[in-house]
Design an enzyme around this catalytic site. Structure first.
Site: not given
Lengths: 555, 555
Positions: B48, B195, B368
């Site tokens: 939820g 990254d 990436h």
């Protein structure tokens, strides 16, 4: 008998437009042959469901015709529904030795072993029924002892490949019986039903033996303990792990209930070769140095309760992952399981283990035929009609297109849906009606007692929880005797939301007052008013839509 | 000032050991620089929940030091938490033109546009703060206008790459500023944060322009309508679709709210070049023949409410998929989304469309850096210390190992966890304590009001539903006045389970009788007895464990 009158029906009861739950009924005159009886694991929107099995209403209605269930191999998506089917339909099951060995432990659990007739067959065996005979043909797959099934009818052969690949160097030396497929093709295959799982992949599936070569290299280099996770049913893979362990003078222990079961069955039936002193119990692993140990474990799909998952989260009673361990996940995540596998890989890395997994090649091969293998199967069997099975729509469609490229007239193939009655005559293939089919949900002991309403409610509850409103009213006077009380679960932090709950209570009170003023004394209207007003109020305040359950008690 | 006293702190508040929710605080003397402010989409066990954002308690406690949020690019996992953060912390945000363009429509929605100071920067710009200055450096990524951020301190540069790849032939001609990275490396990079997303992939990420070449070939061959689904934020991809459309004299229409928004922003800001007469509205597509149309749409991840999903399920108001349509899904499914994408592909195939998707190469490239690109970045910047970011543990660990292979001393890298205080001096890198950090759940209007208890309840409810037991008791006498009533939701089919419910009611009655006999008049004990007895009974009968909610009303 006129030739034109002859016809066969092929009715997929599972396994088309889906992965898993494989079951096909093939009907000729008074014989119905059922091929496989598999389960499917629940999709993510099937909340709380344990497994999904095929609806067999059609078989129950035609009980007298059903001659038996003919199994292609021992994977759950081909045998997993057997206990549920056999409880309703006591018919013989036919399968190869290992397949029935795996089935038997399943039947034992369900108390069905003594009441189920089991016929062990081997490749080339033929079972004669009233109007057809059923032949088993050796194939290769990611489990030993897999077979294709050929149903000989006066119109020609209906051939079901089961799951298969073509492995020229399988671990047990038993190459798929290409010659027999070719022979049938020459004789005349009326219809081919074939595995479509890997139809999107060009080229060939690599041989299982490639994996063994890599294990050998990897094991020779490893300096610490080695743990390999794979499918329990992949006996050949397990054999290769054992072989590599033996070559490197390592002992082998097994972890995980299904792995222990299958290894035991496979050793008993002669499908696994292991020196007696090599296999040790988990309790004894501490007696050996780490560089003398290999542990074979379940959990290659990241299943949260599996042995590997418990090791990764330090919940395994006997095995603790330590720095220097080499963990090999010898499997590819089934779509949907990537995140589970990923979680375990991260945990293992954190514990200092070296982890070899999916992205790194060579520790797993598929069990299903790629495009070139499929082409070979089509070319050898040269079927008049083709019905792709075992796959989602995109697989079935692309498999059909592949057949057409090989020369099949487009009108001679069709994409089946579960429940379709596919009618075959010597010169025609068509859908002619449907029978009842679909998903039956197994949840705990309940089979089929959970349906769409229950699932819809579970989904609703999972999103925003529930808010229960209770009020006791005196029938005669309509006076509120107790309440309204409001209790919520899974909606908001109760402690932090007292204001919200107080306001909600006021709304219920005002609904009750209005009902009193308007002399509404039917509870249904009263409940529906409460629901509506609360729904609007809560959505405005929270943008959430909990289930609202008003209960009126009357005295 | 003694040299030894100088130190910087790096505190990842999100984006380490997870994918998404990127946020890093970098602290030097009285300056805190916040890099990015991203969201994460909920995991499957976060029932939820709409989105997950970082816990910024640390920033709130150090409000006066926080000088601003410096954005690397406009993806949700880097900017998505901004509205929630800015509501608590009114500080300036710095970003390139497109990044702030995307941010602005987000701030508008949340009523924050007028109160938020926004500073547009471009590559090479330097922002001077009290003790540090912040420089922006051009990078390449799957969105235009991405930058790395270099924080110049007296100890040297702390360099954060943001998400990046190295594209020698990017669509806008703006190649990553490798020279500046080299220059900083020469000058002395104290610490590199980089990254780690693609660290598991060998080789190089292909250039975005490869995709354009393939679009051109594909569009030239297509005979019907073309629909391309991709990420709304991938302006370069969209540019290439537009270019291929124009080359083939096709009109372009756009479908899906986020796609429409971003295309509009990008055209306004000059990031998308399209001839005026080429762009048409969806309402006008019927004025053109199918072979003169390209529709760019959202839904490349199979999102159930997206435009493509609605087209596939015939719920789109303006577009109906027809035989002969070519649908290109120009994206790779993010782990967890495979099944959604698969469902749509099946539906599109069923409608007769040709579908080009993930398995078929050339219609998508990653944003990436792969291993060779990472090696280049490390080699150019030659950092003294390395802190891998943006990735799960396995990515961070492997990125560290990659750096070590390139010559970094192992003690000069560490694997961060969210909340770690990483202290850097000229000659030391270490973790020194932690700050509050973690997941804050956004559910509807609630931010942080859903926690583990609510989630646990939602999970419980989703598995087996709920069974509510209500009884009204007279306080004084202890007599049962009304009930017990039992109402269940999400547990069993109510109609088919009357017997079970009757038996459950009897159990409650007997608990009530026992309580009466034993003069138990405290409701808590009574409720807990009901719960326990019912739990045992229901599990025995069904092997399910619904939530049991006893409610006692007293009068």
């Amino acid at each position: 008998m006129k030739r034109e009158k002859l016809k066969a029906k092929i009715i997929p009861l599972g396994g088309t437009n889906e992965i898993g739950k494989n079951m096909t009924a093939i009907e000729f005159k008074d014989d119905i042959i059922v091929i496989d009886s598999g389960l499917k694991f629940p999709e993510e929107d099937m909340f709380g469901i344990d497994i999904v099995i095929p609806d067999i209403t059609y078989l129950l209605k035609n009980k007298d015709k059903v001659k038996g269930i003919f199994l292609t191999h021992g994977h759950e998506d081909h045998i997993g529904a057997l206990p549920y089917v056999l409880k309703q339909l006591n018919i013989p099951i036919y399968g190869t030795k290992l397949t029935l060995g795996i089935v038997e432990s399943k039947l034992k659990e369900h108390g069905l072993l003594s009441t189920t007739e089991r016929i062990v067959v081997k490749p080339k065996d033929v079972i004669k029924l009233d109007s057809v005979s059923v032949e088993f043909i050796k194939t290769n797959h990611s489990i030993a002892d897999s077979v294709a099934i050929a149903i000989h009818t006066p119109m020609g052969v209906i051939l079901h490949t089961g799951d298969f690949k073509i492995d020229y160097t399988p671990i047990d030396g038993e190459v798929i019986d290409l010659a027999r497929f070719a022979e049938l093709g020459k004789k005349g295959v009326l219809a081919l039903l074939a595995d479509s799982t890997n139809v999107e992949r060009p080229g060939y599936t690599m041989s299982e033996s490639i994996v063994g070569d890599n294990f050998l290299k990897m094991f020779a280099k490893a300096k610490g303990r080695i743990l390999v996770a794979t499918f329990a049913s992949n006996i050949h893979r397990i054999q290769q792990i054992i072989t590599a362990a033996q070559e490197n003078e390592r002992k082998v222990a097994v972890s995980g209930r299904s792995m222990e079961n299958i290894v035991q069955v496979a050793i008993e039936l002669g499908y696994l070769q292991i020196d007696k002193e090599v296999l040790i119990t988990l309790d004894n692993i501490n007696k050996y140095p780490n560089d003398k140990l290999v542990i074979i474990t379940t959990g290659s799909q990241g299943e949260p309760m599996s042995a590997l998952a418990r090791m990764a989260s330090s919940e395994h009673k006997k095995i603790n992952i330590v720095e220097g361990d080499l963990v090999v996940i010898s499997a590819t995540p089934i779509p949907g399981n990537e995140k589970f596998v990923s979680r375990i890989v991260n945990q293992l890395f954190k514990k200092g283990a070296e982890v070899i997994y999916e992205s790194i090649a060579g520790v797993h091969v598929s069990g299903h035929a790629c495009q070139e293998e499929l082409k070979l199967m089509h070319t050898l069997t040269k079927p008049r009609y083709f019905i792709p099975v075992h796959g989602e729509y995109r697989h079935l469609k692309q498999h059909g297109e592949l057949a057409v490229k090989l020369g099949l007239p487009p009108k001679n193939f069709l994409i089946p849906e579960n429940g379709d009655v596919i009618e075959i005559t010597r010169d025609n293939l068509r859908k002619n009606g449907t029978v009842i089919s679909g998903n039956v949900f197994v949840d705990g002991l309940g089979v089929g007692d959970v349906g769409n309403i229950v699932l819809r409610d579970r989904k609703h509850l999972s999103q925003d929880g529930i808010l229960t409103v209770v009020v006791t009213i005196e029938r005669e006077s309509g006076n509120v005797i107790a309440g309204p009380d409001i209790i919520s679960r899974g909606f908001v932090y109760v402690r932090e939301s007292e204001d919200l709950m107080d306001q909600a209570k006021e709304i219920v009170k005002s609904v009750l007052r209005q009902c009193e003023e308007n002399k509404v004394s039917d509870w249904a209207t009263m409940k529906s008013n409460m629901k509506n007003e609360l729904r609007v109020f809560l959505y405005e305040k929270t943008k959430r839509k909990p289930m609202i359950l008003p209960i009126i008690m009357e005295i």
